[in-house]
Scaffold this motif. Structure first.
Motif, PDB file in Angstrom:
ATOM      1  N   ILE A  16      93.795  25.308  27.360  1.00 16.01           N
ATOM      2  CA  ILE A  16      93.739  24.011  28.029  1.00 16.01           C
ATOM      3  C   ILE A  16      92.901  23.990  29.308  1.00 16.01           C
ATOM      4  CG2 ILE A  16      95.899  23.209  27.052  1.00 16.01           C
ATOM      5  CD1 ILE A  16      97.242  23.829  29.745  1.00 16.01           C
ATOM      6  N   ARG A  17      92.671  25.128  29.939  1.00 14.06           N
ATOM      7  CA  ARG A  17      91.906  25.135  31.190  1.00 14.06           C
ATOM      8  C   ARG A  17      90.819  26.210  31.157  1.00 14.06           C
ATOM      9  NH1 ARG A  17      94.635  21.744  34.288  1.00 14.06           N
ATOM     10  NH2 ARG A  17      96.883  21.842  34.505  1.00 14.06           N
ATOM     11  N   LEU A  18      89.671  25.857  31.685  1.00 10.48           N
ATOM     12  CA  LEU A  18      88.568  26.820  31.767  1.00 10.48           C
ATOM     13  C   LEU A  18      88.949  28.008  32.632  1.00 10.48           C
ATOM     14  CD1 LEU A  18      85.663  27.701  31.215  1.00 10.48           C
ATOM     15  CD2 LEU A  18      84.939  26.262  33.145  1.00 10.48           C
ATOM     16  N   THR A  19      89.644  27.776  33.726  1.00 10.07           N
ATOM     17  CA  THR A  19      90.025  28.887  34.600  1.00 10.07           C
ATOM     18  C   THR A  19      90.912  29.894  33.875  1.00 10.07           C
ATOM     19  OG1 THR A  19      91.840  27.537  35.482  1.00 10.07           O
ATOM     20  CG2 THR A  19      89.795  27.604  36.765  1.00 10.07           C
ATOM     21  N   GLU A  20      91.797  29.405  33.022  1.00 10.41           N
ATOM     22  CA  GLU A  20      92.666  30.312  32.276  1.00 10.41           C
ATOM     23  C   GLU A  20      91.883  31.061  31.200  1.00 10.41           C
ATOM     24  OE1 GLU A  20      96.363  28.612  30.959  1.00 10.41           O
ATOM     25  OE2 GLU A  20      96.640  27.590  32.876  1.00 10.41           O
ATOM     26  N   LEU A  21      90.939  30.379  30.577  1.00 13.91           N
ATOM     27  CA  LEU A  21      90.100  31.043  29.586  1.00 13.91           C
ATOM     28  C   LEU A  21      89.314  32.180  30.239  1.00 13.91           C
ATOM     29  CD1 LEU A  21      88.875  30.764  26.576  1.00 13.91           C
ATOM     30  CD2 LEU A  21      86.952  29.736  27.770  1.00 13.91           C
ATOM     31  N   LEU A  22      88.692  31.884  31.383  1.00 10.76           N
ATOM     32  CA  LEU A  22      87.885  32.906  32.057  1.00 10.76           C
ATOM     33  C   LEU A  22      88.750  34.016  32.661  1.00 10.76           C
ATOM     34  CD1 LEU A  22      85.120  30.694  33.691  1.00 10.76           C
ATOM     35  CD2 LEU A  22      85.052  31.957  31.520  1.00 10.76           C
ATOM     36  N   ALA A  23      89.953  33.672  33.103  1.00 11.27           N
ATOM     37  CA  ALA A  23      90.863  34.706  33.612  1.00 11.27           C
ATOM     38  C   ALA A  23      91.249  35.660  32.488  1.00 11.27           C
ATOM     39  CB  ALA A  23      92.107  34.076  34.226  1.00 11.27           C
ATOM     40  N   TRP A  24      91.509  35.100  31.287  1.00 11.45           N
ATOM     41  CA  TRP A  24      91.844  35.956  30.158  1.00 11.45           C
ATOM     42  C   TRP A  24      90.656  36.813  29.759  1.00 11.45           C
ATOM     43  CZ3 TRP A  24      91.214  38.162  25.586  1.00 11.45           C
ATOM     44  CH2 TRP A  24      92.324  38.737  24.985  1.00 11.45           C
ATOM     45  N   VAL A  25      89.465  36.252  29.844  1.00  9.82           N
ATOM     46  CA  VAL A  25      88.252  37.031  29.567  1.00  9.82           C
ATOM     47  C   VAL A  25      88.176  38.210  30.536  1.00  9.82           C
ATOM     48  CG1 VAL A  25      85.725  36.981  29.710  1.00  9.82           C
ATOM     49  CG2 VAL A  25      86.925  35.179  28.480  1.00  9.82           C
ATOM     50  N   ALA A  26      88.425  37.964  31.813  1.00  7.27           N
ATOM     51  CA  ALA A  26      88.383  39.036  32.817  1.00  7.27           C
ATOM     52  C   ALA A  26      89.423  40.113  32.523  1.00  7.27           C
ATOM     53  CB  ALA A  26      88.604  38.456  34.218  1.00  7.27           C
ATOM     54  N   VAL A  27      90.633  39.698  32.184  1.00  4.52           N
ATOM     55  CA  VAL A  27      91.690  40.664  31.854  1.00  4.52           C
ATOM     56  C   VAL A  27      91.303  41.462  30.614  1.00  4.52           C
ATOM     57  CG1 VAL A  27      94.085  40.867  31.047  1.00  4.52           C
ATOM     58  CG2 VAL A  27      93.533  39.378  32.977  1.00  4.52           C
ATOM     59  N   GLY A  28      90.813  40.772  29.588  1.00  9.58           N
ATOM     60  CA  GLY A  28      90.397  41.458  28.363  1.00  9.58           C
ATOM     61  C   GLY A  28      89.272  42.456  28.602  1.00  9.58           C
ATOM     62  N   LEU A  29      88.295  42.063  29.423  1.00  7.64           N
ATOM     63  CA  LEU A  29      87.197  42.984  29.748  1.00  7.64           C
ATOM     64  C   LEU A  29      87.709  44.198  30.510  1.00  7.64           C
ATOM     65  CD1 LEU A  29      84.473  40.407  30.781  1.00  7.64           C
ATOM     66  CD2 LEU A  29      84.279  42.038  28.885  1.00  7.64           C
ATOM     67  N   LEU A  30      88.603  43.963  31.470  1.00 11.35           N
ATOM     68  CA  LEU A  30      89.150  45.064  32.261  1.00 11.35           C
ATOM     69  C   LEU A  30      89.935  46.037  31.385  1.00 11.35           C
ATOM     70  CD1 LEU A  30      89.529  46.331  35.036  1.00 11.35           C
ATOM     71  CD2 LEU A  30      91.569  44.921  35.305  1.00 11.35           C
ATOM     72  N   ALA A  59      83.743  46.955  25.445  1.00 14.10           N
ATOM     73  CA  ALA A  59      84.720  46.352  26.356  1.00 14.10           C
ATOM     74  C   ALA A  59      84.919  44.871  26.047  1.00 14.10           C
ATOM     75  CB  ALA A  59      84.273  46.523  27.805  1.00 14.10           C
ATOM     76  N   GLY A  60      84.027  44.276  25.302  1.00 12.31           N
ATOM     77  CA  GLY A  60      84.115  42.854  24.985  1.00 12.31           C
ATOM     78  C   GLY A  60      84.945  42.516  23.763  1.00 12.31           C
ATOM     79  N   ILE A  61      85.613  43.485  23.178  1.00 14.72           N
ATOM     80  CA  ILE A  61      86.370  43.228  21.946  1.00 14.72           C
ATOM     81  C   ILE A  61      87.478  42.197  22.151  1.00 14.72           C
ATOM     82  CG2 ILE A  61      87.961  44.261  20.278  1.00 14.72           C
ATOM     83  CD1 ILE A  61      86.172  46.771  20.378  1.00 14.72           C
ATOM     84  N   LEU A  62      88.274  42.324  23.189  1.00 16.48           N
ATOM     85  CA  LEU A  62      89.377  41.376  23.406  1.00 16.48           C
ATOM     86  C   LEU A  62      88.869  39.960  23.707  1.00 16.48           C
ATOM     87  CD1 LEU A  62      91.977  43.576  25.304  1.00 16.48           C
ATOM     88  CD2 LEU A  62      92.046  42.804  22.935  1.00 16.48           C
ATOM     89  N   PRO A  63      87.848  39.786  24.544  1.00 16.95           N
ATOM     90  CA  PRO A  63      87.320  38.433  24.707  1.00 16.95           C
ATOM     91  C   PRO A  63      86.783  37.837  23.409  1.00 16.95           C
ATOM     92  CG  PRO A  63      86.662  39.751  26.568  1.00 16.95           C
ATOM     93  CD  PRO A  63      87.296  40.687  25.572  1.00 16.95           C
ATOM     94  N   SER A 111      76.058  50.030  31.818  1.00 20.31           N
ATOM     95  CA  SER A 111      75.133  48.923  31.547  1.00 20.31           C
ATOM     96  C   SER A 111      75.669  48.023  30.435  1.00 20.31           C
ATOM     97  CB  SER A 111      73.742  49.450  31.195  1.00 20.31           C
ATOM     98  OG  SER A 111      73.765  50.224  30.019  1.00 20.31           O
ATOM     99  N   GLY A 112      76.280  48.602  29.429  1.00 20.14           N
ATOM    100  CA  GLY A 112      76.858  47.803  28.354  1.00 20.14           C
ATOM    101  C   GLY A 112      78.038  46.970  28.836  1.00 20.14           C
ATOM    102  N   ALA A 113      78.841  47.543  29.717  1.00 17.47           N
ATOM    103  CA  ALA A 113      79.977  46.786  30.254  1.00 17.47           C
ATOM    104  C   ALA A 113      79.494  45.597  31.076  1.00 17.47           C
ATOM    105  CB  ALA A 113      80.865  47.699  31.098  1.00 17.47           C
ATOM    106  N   ILE A 114      78.425  45.775  31.826  1.00 17.62           N
ATOM    107  CA  ILE A 114      77.859  44.661  32.589  1.00 17.62           C
ATOM    108  C   ILE A 114      77.324  43.595  31.633  1.00 17.62           C
ATOM    109  CG2 ILE A 114      75.923  44.010  34.088  1.00 17.62           C
ATOM    110  CD1 ILE A 114      76.491  46.656  35.616  1.00 17.62           C
ATOM    111  N   GLY A 115      76.614  44.024  30.603  1.00 18.68           N
ATOM    112  CA  GLY A 115      76.108  43.078  29.619  1.00 18.68           C
ATOM    113  C   GLY A 115      77.230  42.334  28.908  1.00 18.68           C
ATOM    114  N   ALA A 116      78.284  43.058  28.546  1.00 21.19           N
ATOM    115  CA  ALA A 116      79.424  42.427  27.869  1.00 21.19           C
ATOM    116  C   ALA A 116      80.112  41.422  28.784  1.00 21.19           C
ATOM    117  CB  ALA A 116      80.421  43.494  27.407  1.00 21.19           C
ATOM    118  N   ALA A 117      80.246  41.770  30.049  1.00 22.37           N
ATOM    119  CA  ALA A 117      80.901  40.863  30.998  1.00 22.37           C
ATOM    120  C   ALA A 117      80.093  39.588  31.185  1.00 22.37           C
ATOM    121  CB  ALA A 117      81.112  41.572  32.333  1.00 22.37           C
ATOM    122  N   ILE A 118      78.804  39.721  31.383  1.00 20.60           N
ATOM    123  CA  ILE A 118      77.963  38.535  31.553  1.00 20.60           C
ATOM    124  C   ILE A 118      77.995  37.683  30.292  1.00 20.60           C
ATOM    125  CG2 ILE A 118      75.553  37.794  31.791  1.00 20.60           C
ATOM    126  CD1 ILE A 118      75.274  40.108  33.835  1.00 20.60           C
TER     127      ILE A 118
END
Length: 141
Positions: A16-30, A59-63, A111-118
């Motif tokens: 429902i919220r972009l902030t929650e989507l991006l927060a989950w992306v950050a958690v998944g990447l971490l 690292a991008g598997i969960l997102p 470098s791959g983790a940076i690419g996956a995060a972006i």
């Protein structure tokens, strides 16, 4: 709308919220990056390879998993495939460009983790705004 899940979703399963989507992306990447560090560290201790040589893109598997669920939840919106493709191409191209730019200074893990995060953050923002724009146009599938 369920208040007990994160990210919160509407009755159709859409975040429902972009902030929650991006927060989950950050958690998944971490989480993905920490798991990669552990696996890479263990394999280097066992002399199966040098530390830092695993692909950080993993690292991008969960997102990606979250994005697949989001895609499924928007099944009734015409153009969702196009929104996913446009968002995905832009996100991956910019992620690869960033990974390539830092690959001189960082091993594949970094470098791959940076690419996956972006890629993941950009895809999330583009998808969220794009699919809602399409839904607001009211074109049924």
């Amino acid at each position: 709308m369920s208040e007990t899940t994160f990210p919160r979703r509407d009755s159709d399963g859409r975040v429902i919220r972009l902030t929650e989507l991006l927060a989950w992306v950050a958690v998944g990447l971490l989480i993905g990056f920490v798991v990669l560090l552990l696996i890479d560290g263990l394999s280097s201790l066992l002399r199966l390879g040098r530390f830092g040589q695993l692909s950080g893109w993993l690292a991008g598997i969960l997102p990606v998993w979250l994005f697949v669920e989001e895609f499924r939840a928007w099944h009734s919106v015409a153009g969702r495939v196009g929104a996913a493709l446009v968002s995905g191409v832009l996100a991956v191209v910019l992620g690869f460009a960033a990974a390539l730019a830092v690959s001189i200074a960082l091993p594949p893990l970094g470098s791959g983790a940076i690419g996956a995060a972006i890629s993941a953050f950009l895809y999330g923002a583009l998808w969220y705004t794009g699919i809602r724009w399409l839904a607001d146009r009211g074109v049924p599938r």
